[in-house]
Design a protein around this motif. Structure first.
Motif, PDB file in Angstrom:
ATOM      1  N   ASP A  29       0.839  -1.194   0.000  1.00  0.00           N
ATOM      2  CA  ASP A  29       0.000   0.000   0.000  1.00  0.00           C
ATOM      3  C   ASP A  29       0.878   1.249   0.000  1.00  0.00           C
ATOM      4  OD1 ASP A  29      -2.736   1.165   0.217  1.00  0.00           O
ATOM      5  OD2 ASP A  29      -1.856   2.075   1.993  1.00  0.00           O
ATOM      6  N   LYS A  32       2.084   1.662  -3.428  1.00  0.00           N
ATOM      7  CA  LYS A  32       0.997   2.119  -4.311  1.00  0.00           C
ATOM      8  C   LYS A  32       0.819   3.632  -4.217  1.00  0.00           C
ATOM      9  CE  LYS A  32      -3.227   2.599  -3.087  1.00  0.00           C
ATOM     10  NZ  LYS A  32      -4.634   2.581  -2.701  1.00  0.00           N
ATOM     11  N   GLN A  36       1.469   6.438  -7.090  1.00  0.00           N
ATOM     12  CA  GLN A  36       0.337   7.223  -7.603  1.00  0.00           C
ATOM     13  C   GLN A  36       0.560   8.714  -7.454  1.00  0.00           C
ATOM     14  OE1 GLN A  36      -3.101   5.727  -5.487  1.00  0.00           O
ATOM     15  NE2 GLN A  36      -3.630   4.291  -7.087  1.00  0.00           N
ATOM     16  N   THR A  52       6.977  -0.610  -9.680  1.00  0.00           N
ATOM     17  CA  THR A  52       6.715  -1.207  -8.369  1.00  0.00           C
ATOM     18  C   THR A  52       7.997  -1.732  -7.713  1.00  0.00           C
ATOM     19  OG1 THR A  52       4.531  -1.826  -9.140  1.00  0.00           O
ATOM     20  CG2 THR A  52       5.316  -2.955  -7.187  1.00  0.00           C
ATOM     21  N   TRP A 221     -10.729  -4.618  -6.648  1.00  0.00           N
ATOM     22  CA  TRP A 221      -9.872  -3.518  -7.099  1.00  0.00           C
ATOM     23  C   TRP A 221     -10.004  -3.224  -8.582  1.00  0.00           C
ATOM     24  CZ3 TRP A 221      -8.032   0.379  -4.609  1.00  0.00           C
ATOM     25  CH2 TRP A 221      -7.877   0.278  -3.223  1.00  0.00           C
ATOM     26  N   GLY A 265      -0.608   2.566 -10.738  1.00  0.00           N
ATOM     27  CA  GLY A 265      -0.403   1.757  -9.531  1.00  0.00           C
ATOM     28  C   GLY A 265      -1.084   0.410  -9.633  1.00  0.00           C
ATOM     29  N   ALA A 268       1.008  -2.617  -8.337  1.00  0.00           N
ATOM     30  CA  ALA A 268       1.166  -2.593  -6.880  1.00  0.00           C
ATOM     31  C   ALA A 268      -0.153  -2.972  -6.201  1.00  0.00           C
ATOM     32  CB  ALA A 268       1.620  -1.215  -6.409  1.00  0.00           C
ATOM     33  N   VAL A 269      -1.269  -2.478  -6.766  1.00  0.00           N
ATOM     34  CA  VAL A 269      -2.580  -2.771  -6.168  1.00  0.00           C
ATOM     35  C   VAL A 269      -2.895  -4.250  -6.288  1.00  0.00           C
ATOM     36  CG1 VAL A 269      -5.071  -2.441  -6.427  1.00  0.00           C
ATOM     37  CG2 VAL A 269      -3.561  -0.480  -6.526  1.00  0.00           C
ATOM     38  N   ARG A 272      -0.839  -6.515  -4.122  1.00  0.00           N
ATOM     39  CA  ARG A 272      -1.220  -6.445  -2.717  1.00  0.00           C
ATOM     40  C   ARG A 272      -2.599  -7.071  -2.507  1.00  0.00           C
ATOM     41  NH1 ARG A 272      -4.547  -2.154  -0.596  1.00  0.00           N
ATOM     42  NH2 ARG A 272      -4.694  -2.413   1.643  1.00  0.00           N
TER      43      ARG A 272
END
Length: 298
Positions: A29, A32, A36, A52, A221, A265, A268-269, A272
């Motif tokens: 997070d 992320k 962003q 990332t 997401w 992002g 990364a999102v 995660r």
């Protein structure tokens, strides 16, 4: 025979799921939010973080493992009640649509129950996210304006009252209501899919629960990223930068960086989302089993 839906048990089990989620997901997070909100490079300079992995490496090198867990106190304090309220909302949404305790809900009904949980969580979520984003970016921009979460609340309140703390509510609703519907519906759908014929949900193996929970996070997401990018931008912008709210943010982003920037992002999102939500639903299911054993009739 599954026990009757108990919004109260959902509340406690959801809170425990939330703690599991933060521990599993917080490092990504941090990455992320840093990706962003990283500043646009000046001509001739390259981006601060190439992606990332690069952001992960630089954060580790500069700040150690502690850097990845920066700002975790706020989400633990915020996420535990938030997931408690989220699962409570889902339990309540399911209960309200049942005529008898044995009613099996359809997928649209599960989606509706999930959407209700999204409305519930926005009340807690908006201030928490606003504070989290402001604290996370000050660590990477190096400009220290807030001493910590409580100081941030005080300053925001002094600057612009309760509205300052709740800046971004509409965007949080746009993100969380459809995304929560998707989250719970896909989790229940995958649980049904993975349950062998003639067996009950309660007998699902741990890997199956982890898989269903992880995938639910990804579905959630996929729906939530575009409003999330807008919200991160809007909530960390200086006062008065976007007078018409999210429409201005959307216009500026698409004009400057194209439509793809709405999925900033993304890696990364998604990286995660799987482990964090797998941990969350596993924590939830184990806590539910414990509570059903502890107080079967509640």
């Amino acid at each position: 025979m599954s026990p009757p839906i108990s919004p109260m048990k959902n509340f406690f089990a959801g809170g425990f799921g939330g703690v599991c989620l933060v521990f599993a997901g917080h490092p990504l997070d941090t990455i992320k939010v840093r990706l962003q909100t990283q500043p646009k490079p000046k001509p001739g300079e390259s981006l601060l973080y190439a992606g990332t992995l690069d952001c992960f490496k630089k954060t580790l090198a500069k700040e150690g493992v502690k850097g990845l867990y920066k700002g975790m106190a706020a989400p633990i304090i915020g996420v535990t009640p938030m997931f408690a309220v989220c699962f409570f909302g889902f339990g309540l949404g399911k209960k309200l649509q049942q005529r008898t305790p044995d009613d099996i809900l359809t997928y649209p009904q599960l989606f509706a129950a999930g959407m209700l949980s999204g409305v519930f969580t926005t009340a807690i979520m908006t201030p928490g996210e606003r504070i989290k984003c402001l604290l996370q970016i000050q660590a990477s921009t190096g400009e220290v304006k807030y001493a910590g979460p409580m100081d941030c609340v005080k300053q925001l309140y002094k600057e612009s009252g309760i509205r300052g703390i709740y800046k971004g509510t509409a965007l949080t609703l746009m993100r969380d209501v459809p995304a929560s519907g998707m989250y719970f519906m896909s989790y229940e759908w995958l649980k049904n899919l993975l349950t062998p014929a003639g067996k009950s949900h309660n007998e699902l193996s741990i890997p199956s629960v982890l898989f269903a929970g992880g995938m639910a996070g990804i579905f959630n997401w996929a729906v939530a990223i575009p409003p999330d990018v807008l919200k991160s931008r809007f909530q960390t912008a200086p006062e008065g930068k976007y007078p018409n709210g999210f429409r201005d943010v959307l216009r500026e982003l698409v004009r400057e960086e194209g439509i793809g920037s709405l999925y900033k992002g993304f890696n990364a999102v998604m990286l995660r989302a799987f482990p964090a939500n797998a941990a969350c639903f596993l924590g939830f299911e184990l806590a539910m089993k414990f509570l059903n054993w502890l107080a079967p009739n509640l």
